[in-house]
Design a protein around this motif. Sequence first.
Motif, PDB file in Angstrom:
ATOM      1  N   GLY A 230      26.022  45.042  30.017  1.00 53.78           N
ATOM      2  CA  GLY A 230      26.419  45.505  31.345  1.00 53.78           C
ATOM      3  C   GLY A 230      27.807  45.037  31.728  1.00 53.78           C
ATOM      4  O   GLY A 230      28.613  45.811  32.269  1.00 53.78           O
ATOM      5  N   VAL A 231      28.126  43.762  31.442  1.00 56.73           N
ATOM      6  CA  VAL A 231      29.449  43.233  31.760  1.00 56.73           C
ATOM      7  C   VAL A 231      30.519  43.955  30.942  1.00 56.73           C
ATOM      8  O   VAL A 231      31.566  44.349  31.462  1.00 56.73           O
ATOM      9  N   VAL A 232      30.243  44.144  29.655  1.00 60.09           N
ATOM     10  CA  VAL A 232      31.222  44.767  28.757  1.00 60.09           C
ATOM     11  C   VAL A 232      31.441  46.231  29.122  1.00 60.09           C
ATOM     12  O   VAL A 232      32.577  46.712  29.141  1.00 60.09           O
ATOM     13  N   LEU A 233      30.392  46.957  29.429  1.00 59.86           N
ATOM     14  CA  LEU A 233      30.547  48.378  29.741  1.00 59.86           C
ATOM     15  C   LEU A 233      31.234  48.596  31.086  1.00 59.86           C
ATOM     16  O   LEU A 233      32.097  49.467  31.213  1.00 59.86           O
ATOM     17  N   THR A 234      30.862  47.833  32.098  1.00 56.88           N
ATOM     18  CA  THR A 234      31.505  47.984  33.410  1.00 56.88           C
ATOM     19  C   THR A 234      32.866  47.304  33.449  1.00 56.88           C
ATOM     20  O   THR A 234      33.666  47.565  34.338  1.00 56.88           O
ATOM     21  N   GLN A 235      33.136  46.428  32.475  1.00 55.91           N
ATOM     22  CA  GLN A 235      34.399  45.721  32.294  1.00 55.91           C
ATOM     23  C   GLN A 235      34.759  44.838  33.496  1.00 55.91           C
ATOM     24  O   GLN A 235      35.793  44.992  34.128  1.00 55.91           O
ATOM     25  N   ASN A 236      33.866  43.866  33.747  1.00 53.62           N
ATOM     26  CA  ASN A 236      34.156  42.854  34.756  1.00 53.62           C
ATOM     27  C   ASN A 236      34.770  41.652  34.049  1.00 53.62           C
ATOM     28  O   ASN A 236      34.070  40.840  33.442  1.00 53.62           O
ATOM     29  N   TYR A 237      36.079  41.506  34.152  1.00 49.29           N
ATOM     30  CA  TYR A 237      36.785  40.443  33.429  1.00 49.29           C
ATOM     31  C   TYR A 237      36.288  39.052  33.832  1.00 49.29           C
ATOM     32  O   TYR A 237      36.194  38.141  33.004  1.00 49.29           O
ATOM     33  N   ASP A 238      35.968  38.877  35.110  1.00 45.68           N
ATOM     34  CA  ASP A 238      35.514  37.572  35.604  1.00 45.68           C
ATOM     35  C   ASP A 238      34.032  37.326  35.352  1.00 45.68           C
ATOM     36  O   ASP A 238      33.527  36.241  35.643  1.00 45.68           O
TER      37      ASP A 238
END
Length: 360
Positions: free
Chosen positions: A217-225
Amino acid sequence: MKDIPLYNLYIDPLDFKELQRDVWIDDPVPANLIIDRNHLDIDITYRGSHIREFEKKSYNIQFYNPPRYQRAKEIHLNAEFNDPSLIRNKLSLDFFSEIGCLSPESKHVFLGLNGKAHGVYLELESVDEHFLAKRKLPTGSIYYAINGNANFSLKSGSNKGTKKSLVSGYQKKVGNRKDDRYLKEMIFKINTISKAEFGREVEKVVNVEKYLRWLAGVVLTQNYDGFVHNYALYRNGDSGRFEMIPWDYDATWGRDVHGRVLRSDYVPIDGFNTLTARILDVDDFRKKYQRLLIQLLNTHFTIEHMTPKVEGLVQQLHPYIVIDPYTKHAIKQFEQEPHVIYDYIKNRRKFISEQLYKLS
């Protein structure tokens, strides 16, 4: 299209002046919140870090009379000031829920302040004991990651040597001193278990299946933080294992924390932080993560799947954007923002697909 709820907030002028005196003070002031003819006595403070200095503030609200409202003792009202769509946070949190992660519920509301329109806000569910109770989950501890020290490492996130405490970087929301010990043990094991034993031993303290879903989920939505901040940790009291819960996901779907367009290849497919690196160093876990990404690229992370969600939120908010004093001047950008999100999905899908070989 269903209207969004109207929240009317009233703060005594003297209390409002005290609230505004220093945005960094967390001392609450009393206020009254009216929702559906329900008059609620509340305590209110500003919330967030850098967002406190924005013209349109975000708020933390605690109910005290009655002490609960709709099974919550606390809610957060986010201004989403740097997101011209005002939907990225909700889009992300709903996405996490869809792919099998624990994720807070959210909904847009229109806030009035002392009789004047104050704008569109995103109401966020607080991640606390009531969050667990609503989902009929076992009781357990909850920690908020509040700075870069929440990196699952023995070293400081600022590269200033070893941490003074292994709970550094976390704020305990639910739990006691014994729970601090469990968190310290988890972080210590992540950093000291041998490579040969890691795959077996880490499963005892981390729900790896859920962690991989969160990572996707983090990688696909690309939340750097998202790897060292913007999450909460929940330790399931029955299993004794930790799970990740996303938090503050407005800097996603193609824009960064400042609202600028972010390159679709900015966050690597394997993410970062110590726990992620060690989990993906295990062949079985890495291949499972690869299969999960392939599945999501074919199902949830597609323009076809996301378009109805984006369009539904945009249509719902449009009548309110034009009366929001902070956004009405930017209505054209709001109307164009879905195309930024769709372009991001297209380009991010291409990048992830081309990088899948790294997980083989």
